[in-house]
Design a protein around this motif. Structure first.
Motif, PDB file in Angstrom:
ATOM      1  N   LEU A  39     -30.060  43.772  51.680  1.00  0.00           N
ATOM      2  CA  LEU A  39     -31.425  43.341  51.386  1.00  0.00           C
ATOM      3  C   LEU A  39     -32.046  44.214  50.300  1.00  0.00           C
ATOM      4  N   ALA A  40     -31.799  45.515  50.343  1.00  0.00           N
ATOM      5  CA  ALA A  40     -32.337  46.399  49.302  1.00  0.00           C
ATOM      6  C   ALA A  40     -31.787  46.036  47.934  1.00  0.00           C
ATOM      7  N   THR A  41     -30.529  45.634  47.889  1.00  0.00           N
ATOM      8  CA  THR A  41     -29.878  45.289  46.626  1.00  0.00           C
ATOM      9  C   THR A  41     -30.320  43.925  46.112  1.00  0.00           C
ATOM     10  N   GLY A  42     -30.970  43.148  46.963  1.00  0.00           N
ATOM     11  CA  GLY A  42     -31.384  41.811  46.559  1.00  0.00           C
ATOM     12  C   GLY A  42     -30.342  40.761  46.863  1.00  0.00           C
ATOM     13  N   ARG A  43     -29.632  40.950  47.979  1.00  0.00           N
ATOM     14  CA  ARG A  43     -28.616  39.991  48.380  1.00  0.00           C
ATOM     15  C   ARG A  43     -29.081  39.283  49.654  1.00  0.00           C
ATOM     16  N   PRO A  44     -29.408  37.996  49.583  1.00  0.00           N
ATOM     17  CA  PRO A  44     -29.851  37.278  50.782  1.00  0.00           C
ATOM     18  C   PRO A  44     -28.821  37.382  51.899  1.00  0.00           C
ATOM     19  N   ALA A  45     -29.304  37.407  53.133  1.00  0.00           N
ATOM     20  CA  ALA A  45     -28.429  37.565  54.292  1.00  0.00           C
ATOM     21  C   ALA A  45     -28.634  36.408  55.258  1.00  0.00           C
ATOM     22  N   ILE A  46     -27.518  35.945  55.833  1.00  0.00           N
ATOM     23  CA  ILE A  46     -27.530  34.958  56.917  1.00  0.00           C
ATOM     24  C   ILE A  46     -27.031  35.682  58.159  1.00  0.00           C
ATOM     25  N   LEU A  47     -27.895  35.792  59.170  1.00  0.00           N
ATOM     26  CA  LEU A  47     -27.607  36.596  60.351  1.00  0.00           C
ATOM     27  C   LEU A  47     -27.619  35.737  61.608  1.00  0.00           C
ATOM     28  N   SER A  48     -27.024  36.284  62.668  1.00  0.00           N
ATOM     29  CA  SER A  48     -27.178  35.670  63.984  1.00  0.00           C
ATOM     30  C   SER A  48     -28.631  35.811  64.426  1.00  0.00           C
ATOM     31  N   ASP A  49     -29.070  34.877  65.229  1.00  0.00           N
ATOM     32  CA  ASP A  49     -30.448  34.918  65.713  1.00  0.00           C
ATOM     33  C   ASP A  49     -30.532  35.824  66.943  1.00  0.00           C
ATOM     34  N   LEU A  50     -30.257  37.118  66.732  1.00  0.00           N
ATOM     35  CA  LEU A  50     -30.321  38.111  67.800  1.00  0.00           C
ATOM     36  C   LEU A  50     -31.699  38.770  67.810  1.00  0.00           C
ATOM     37  N   PRO A  51     -32.132  39.292  68.964  1.00  0.00           N
ATOM     38  CA  PRO A  51     -33.496  39.829  69.053  1.00  0.00           C
ATOM     39  C   PRO A  51     -33.805  40.909  68.032  1.00  0.00           C
ATOM     40  N   PRO A  86     -22.690  37.152  61.157  1.00  0.00           N
ATOM     41  CA  PRO A  86     -23.033  36.331  62.332  1.00  0.00           C
ATOM     42  C   PRO A  86     -22.390  36.785  63.641  1.00  0.00           C
ATOM     43  N   PRO A  87     -22.472  38.066  64.036  1.00  0.00           N
ATOM     44  CA  PRO A  87     -21.846  38.458  65.299  1.00  0.00           C
ATOM     45  C   PRO A  87     -22.543  37.814  66.487  1.00  0.00           C
ATOM     46  N   PRO A  88     -21.800  37.450  67.540  1.00  0.00           N
ATOM     47  CA  PRO A  88     -22.441  36.880  68.730  1.00  0.00           C
ATOM     48  C   PRO A  88     -23.258  37.902  69.499  1.00  0.00           C
ATOM     49  N   VAL A  89     -22.857  39.177  69.432  1.00  0.00           N
ATOM     50  CA  VAL A  89     -23.603  40.265  70.056  1.00  0.00           C
ATOM     51  C   VAL A  89     -23.467  41.486  69.149  1.00  0.00           C
ATOM     52  N   ILE A  90     -24.370  42.447  69.325  1.00  0.00           N
ATOM     53  CA  ILE A  90     -24.233  43.746  68.658  1.00  0.00           C
ATOM     54  C   ILE A  90     -23.778  44.724  69.719  1.00  0.00           C
ATOM     55  N   GLY A  91     -22.534  45.161  69.622  1.00  0.00           N
ATOM     56  CA  GLY A  91     -21.999  46.062  70.630  1.00  0.00           C
ATOM     57  C   GLY A  91     -21.660  47.418  70.066  1.00  0.00           C
ATOM     58  N   GLY A  92     -20.509  47.518  69.420  1.00  0.00           N
ATOM     59  CA  GLY A  92     -20.029  48.813  68.971  1.00  0.00           C
ATOM     60  C   GLY A  92     -20.546  49.243  67.626  1.00  0.00           C
ATOM     61  N   THR A  93     -21.570  48.606  67.115  1.00  0.00           N
ATOM     62  CA  THR A  93     -22.124  49.017  65.825  1.00  0.00           C
ATOM     63  C   THR A  93     -23.608  49.292  65.986  1.00  0.00           C
ATOM     64  N   ALA A  94     -24.253  49.724  64.909  1.00  0.00           N
ATOM     65  CA  ALA A  94     -25.665  50.079  64.992  1.00  0.00           C
ATOM     66  C   ALA A  94     -26.509  48.856  65.322  1.00  0.00           C
ATOM     67  N   ASP A  95     -27.588  49.097  66.061  1.00  0.00           N
ATOM     68  CA  ASP A  95     -28.484  48.023  66.468  1.00  0.00           C
ATOM     69  C   ASP A  95     -29.020  47.273  65.248  1.00  0.00           C
ATOM     70  N   ILE A  96     -29.342  48.002  64.196  1.00  0.00           N
ATOM     71  CA  ILE A  96     -29.677  47.399  62.900  1.00  0.00           C
ATOM     72  C   ILE A  96     -28.639  47.922  61.910  1.00  0.00           C
ATOM     73  N   PRO A  97     -27.613  47.137  61.601  1.00  0.00           N
ATOM     74  CA  PRO A  97     -26.517  47.624  60.756  1.00  0.00           C
ATOM     75  C   PRO A  97     -27.008  48.013  59.362  1.00  0.00           C
ATOM     76  N   LEU A  98     -26.524  49.155  58.881  1.00  0.00           N
ATOM     77  CA  LEU A  98     -26.913  49.622  57.559  1.00  0.00           C
ATOM     78  C   LEU A  98     -26.454  48.665  56.466  1.00  0.00           C
ATOM     79  N   THR A  99     -25.346  47.965  56.717  1.00  0.00           N
ATOM     80  CA  THR A  99     -24.875  47.012  55.714  1.00  0.00           C
ATOM     81  C   THR A  99     -25.932  45.950  55.430  1.00  0.00           C
ATOM     82  N   VAL A 100     -26.624  45.490  56.466  1.00  0.00           N
ATOM     83  CA  VAL A 100     -27.670  44.485  56.280  1.00  0.00           C
ATOM     84  C   VAL A 100     -28.813  45.065  55.443  1.00  0.00           C
TER      85      VAL A 100
END
Length: 365
Positions: A286-298, A268-282
């Motif tokens: 998802l590929a592994t089948g682990r649901p994700a709760i994310l910030s509502d960023l564009p 839930p980061p408030p902004v995406i700054g020093g990391t990838a625009d679409i983080p590989l961790t996310v």
């Protein structure tokens, strides 16, 4: 596609060696190298050689003195200078560089550093929006998401394409839900805006509702950070919030094992700054089948209904979603399947390779 009798020679310009510490720029460059076997790539390797990530088995290595393989300032400076030399031997330069504080100056030196050859610039992320006004495009720009592409076009970057990052699905297989006490995972950086504090507050909100779970915070540090003090502060905040089963870890080498043990990814980061625009961790979660709760960023809108989203910085709403998800196994199963399907459809290696191959062919013609 050839520009002569030999294969096209492409310089992969990164801020650190491909066999050094992991990062979004290095990860994207390695993916391109593996996806396009018909190219002759030049890439940076660390010297002296160290244990850890094996060097790519293809292409030609350009050595950087990098005792730790990390993106320290001397290593980034060497990469810029070595890139200027290696670019003279390349038909195409493919830069993987986030737009940080030093990038505007580098962008104005682009003719001197990279010459007249065509350049592809994949932008993993933008550190601060104000930097865009002082930056010139290096060449054809590639964004990871539609929202980032809109930002770059609005900043007069001209020709901006969208090529999402990729996940090798065979390396990140879909896994069943693990048993036992649920593990909630936050994976990110120790930045002030990284989202760890929101994750702690959201976890405390969920725990107060009576849900039992274990929280794991896996966070890499940035150069110059006092990582020990920052992790101690997070442990103290966890205790003050009433969280009793919390593990604060540093950088994790085996992310596959960590995701296999997790039930939910909380990011839930408030902004995406020093990391990838679409983080590989996310994507990996998802590929592994682990649901994700994310910030509502564009940029996270691209995931559609495959994830849960809460307003950025809203720990209360994020915690409510976490508690609800942990108590709804059918919803968990549905999101796990949707996440995997989304990665297969939009972030698979075949699409990634085809898009970059077409872009290379266009610029080398």
């Amino acid at each position: 596609m050839t520009v002569s009798a030999r294969p096209p020679r492409v310089l992969l310009l990164t801020g650190s060696p491909l066999d050094g510490a992991d990062g979004s720029d290095v990860g994207l460059a390695r993916d391109v190298l593996r996806a396009l076997p018909d190219m002759e790539f030049l890439w940076f390797c660390q010297w002296p050689a160290r244990r850890g990530r094996p060097p790519p088995p293809v292409g030609r290595a350009v050595r950087l003195w990098s005792p730790g393989g990390t993106q320290q300032i001397p290593v980034r400076l060497q990469a810029a200078l070595a890139g200027a030399v290696a670019a003279r031997r390349a038909d195409l330069v493919h830069a993987f560089v986030s737009i940080g504080h030093a990038f505007p100056a580098y962008s104005w030196l682009r003719p001197l550093m990279l010459g007249a050859r065509p350049v592809v610039h994949t932008v993993p992320g933008v550190m601060e929006a104000r930097l865009l006004a002082r930056t010139r495009p290096l060449g054809t720009t590639v964004a990871l998401s539609e929202s980032m592409a809109r930002r770059l076009r609005a900043a007069n970057f001209g020709d901006v394409r969208v090529i999402p990052p990729m996940i090798r699905l065979s390396e990140w297989p879909f896994l069943p839900r693990p048993g036992g006490v649920p593990t909630v995972l936050f994976a990110g950086h120790l930045d002030a805006q990284g989202g760890a504090l929101t994750a702690l507050e959201a976890a405390a909100e969920a725990a107060r509702s009576g849900v039992v779970f274990r929280l794991v915070l896996a966070m890499g540090g940035r150069p110059g950070q006092n990582t020990g003090a920052l992790r101690r502060e997070l442990r103290e905040r966890a205790g003050a919030g009433g969280l009793t089963d919390v593990e604060v870890r540093g950088y994790v080498d085996d992310m596959q094992a960590l995701l296999a043990s997790a039930h939910v990814l909380l990011f839930p980061p408030p902004v995406i700054g020093g990391t990838a625009d679409i983080p590989l961790t996310v994507l990996r979660a998802l590929a592994t089948g682990r649901p994700a709760i994310l910030s509502d960023l564009p940029q996270f809108a691209d995931f559609g209904d495959a994830v849960l989203r809460a307003p950025a910085g809203d720990a209360r709403r994020t915690g409510q979603q976490l508690a609800w998800l942990l108590e709804q196994p059918r919803v968990w199963d549905m999101l796990a399947e949707r996440g995997r399907a989304t990665v297969e459809e939009s972030f698979g290696p075949e699409r990634f390779a085809a898009q970059y191959e077409a872009l290379y062919r266009e610029l080398l013609a």
